[in-house]
Design a protein around this motif. Structure first.
Motif, PDB file in Angstrom:
ATOM      1  N   LYS A  75       0.027   0.378   7.226  1.00  0.00           N
ATOM      2  CA  LYS A  75       0.508  -1.009   7.111  1.00  0.00           C
ATOM      3  C   LYS A  75       1.229  -1.477   8.369  1.00  0.00           C
ATOM      4  O   LYS A  75       0.979  -2.579   8.867  1.00  0.00           O
TER       5      LYS A  75
ATOM      6  N   ASP B   6      -7.752   9.198   2.474  1.00  0.00           N
ATOM      7  CA  ASP B   6      -6.870   9.930   1.547  1.00  0.00           C
ATOM      8  C   ASP B   6      -7.456   9.933   0.136  1.00  0.00           C
ATOM      9  O   ASP B   6      -6.922   9.305  -0.783  1.00  0.00           O
TER      10      ASP B   6
ATOM     11  N   ALA C 200      -0.581   4.484   4.760  1.00  0.00           N
ATOM     12  CA  ALA C 200      -1.865   3.767   4.665  1.00  0.00           C
ATOM     13  C   ALA C 200      -2.200   3.062   5.979  1.00  0.00           C
ATOM     14  O   ALA C 200      -3.358   2.729   6.223  1.00  0.00           O
TER      15      ALA C 200
ATOM     16  N   VAL D 127      -5.471   0.270   2.046  1.00  0.00           N
ATOM     17  CA  VAL D 127      -5.889   1.549   1.468  1.00  0.00           C
ATOM     18  C   VAL D 127      -6.227   2.514   2.595  1.00  0.00           C
ATOM     19  O   VAL D 127      -6.977   2.157   3.511  1.00  0.00           O
ATOM     20  N   ASP D 128      -5.683   3.722   2.527  1.00  0.00           N
ATOM     21  CA  ASP D 128      -6.058   4.778   3.466  1.00  0.00           C
ATOM     22  C   ASP D 128      -7.386   5.355   2.989  1.00  0.00           C
ATOM     23  O   ASP D 128      -7.439   6.113   2.024  1.00  0.00           O
TER      24      ASP D 128
ATOM     25  N   VAL E 260      -3.459   5.188  -5.727  1.00  0.00           N
ATOM     26  CA  VAL E 260      -3.694   3.885  -5.104  1.00  0.00           C
ATOM     27  C   VAL E 260      -4.195   2.897  -6.155  1.00  0.00           C
ATOM     28  O   VAL E 260      -3.727   1.763  -6.235  1.00  0.00           O
TER      29      VAL E 260
ATOM     30  N   GLY F 217       0.851  -1.187   0.000  1.00  0.00           N
ATOM     31  CA  GLY F 217       0.000   0.000   0.000  1.00  0.00           C
ATOM     32  C   GLY F 217       0.882   1.231   0.000  1.00  0.00           C
ATOM     33  O   GLY F 217       2.099   1.135   0.193  1.00  0.00           O
TER      34      GLY F 217
END
Length: 201
Positions: A30, A104, A28, A100-101, A111, A24
């Motif tokens: 992670k 954002d 994000a 995935v953020d 992304v 990612g």
């Protein structure tokens, strides 16, 4: 008879190990996710959020699962200049977690492009893919159905392989156990395609 005894010996003296890469963009969540996984499954206190720095290279988490297997999580740096090293881990991985953020929205196209490049790589054909819509504890976060809609044109490339989009908050831990339990089931199901590595206990 030898085959039976050999199988029993392996069952009691060796542990199945799987390798899962966490990908990612930067920020994000992670590494926060990895720390939460270790906390949930191993009962160890993870790093406090304020001490989690951007990953440059690789963070590793070895987690023993209730089914007696071990999952080695490789949390890879998400900065754009580090994406080129991701492919080095594709051959050995048994699954991919793509974080995935959800807050954002400005970088959602980046992304999508990044996810597209990952799943289009022939090396990971047939490998289960779990997309996590992170930061769902924020009011402004995109919801899972919005993210699915955005990624549907790319998702057709996943074909018949196991894939899922799930909502999580890596910080609060919401949805993390459900996500990893789903992943572990898929690792087991995909043994024929990508067999586990056997290690002595």
């Amino acid at each position: 008879m030898y085959t039976l005894l050999s199988g029993l010996y392996k069952q009691y003296t060796q542990k199945e190990e799987y390798y899962v890469i966490i990908l990612g963009l930067d920020n994000a969540g992670k590494t926060t996710l990895l720390e939460k996984i270790k906390s949930i499954y191993m009962g160890v206190a993870g790093l406090p959020p304020e001490k989690i720095a951007p990953t440059v290279g690789l963070n590793i988490g070895k987690v023993d699962m209730p089914n007696n297997s071990r999952v080695n999580f490789w949390d890879l740096g998400g900065q754009r200049e580090l994406h080129s090293i991701w492919e080095k881990y594709y051959t050995e991985c048994h699954a991919i977690v793509f974080v995935v953020d959800s807050t954002d929205s400005e970088r959602i196209e980046e992304v999508k492009d990044t996810f597209d490049r990952v799943i289009s790589n022939d090396i990971i054909e047939g490998v289960p893919v779990l997309m996590l819509a992170n930061k769902q504890d924020h009011a402004e976060a995109l919801k899972v159905h919005d993210i699915k809609e955005l990624f549907n044109p790319i998702a057709v490339k996943l074909g018949a392989r196991d894939s899922k989009v799930l909502p999580v908050s890596a910080l609060a831990g919401d949805g993390v156990r459900e996500a990893i339990d789903w992943l572990c089931t898929r690792l087991e199901r995909n043994k024929t395609n990508r067999p586990p590595v056997f290690r002595n206990r």
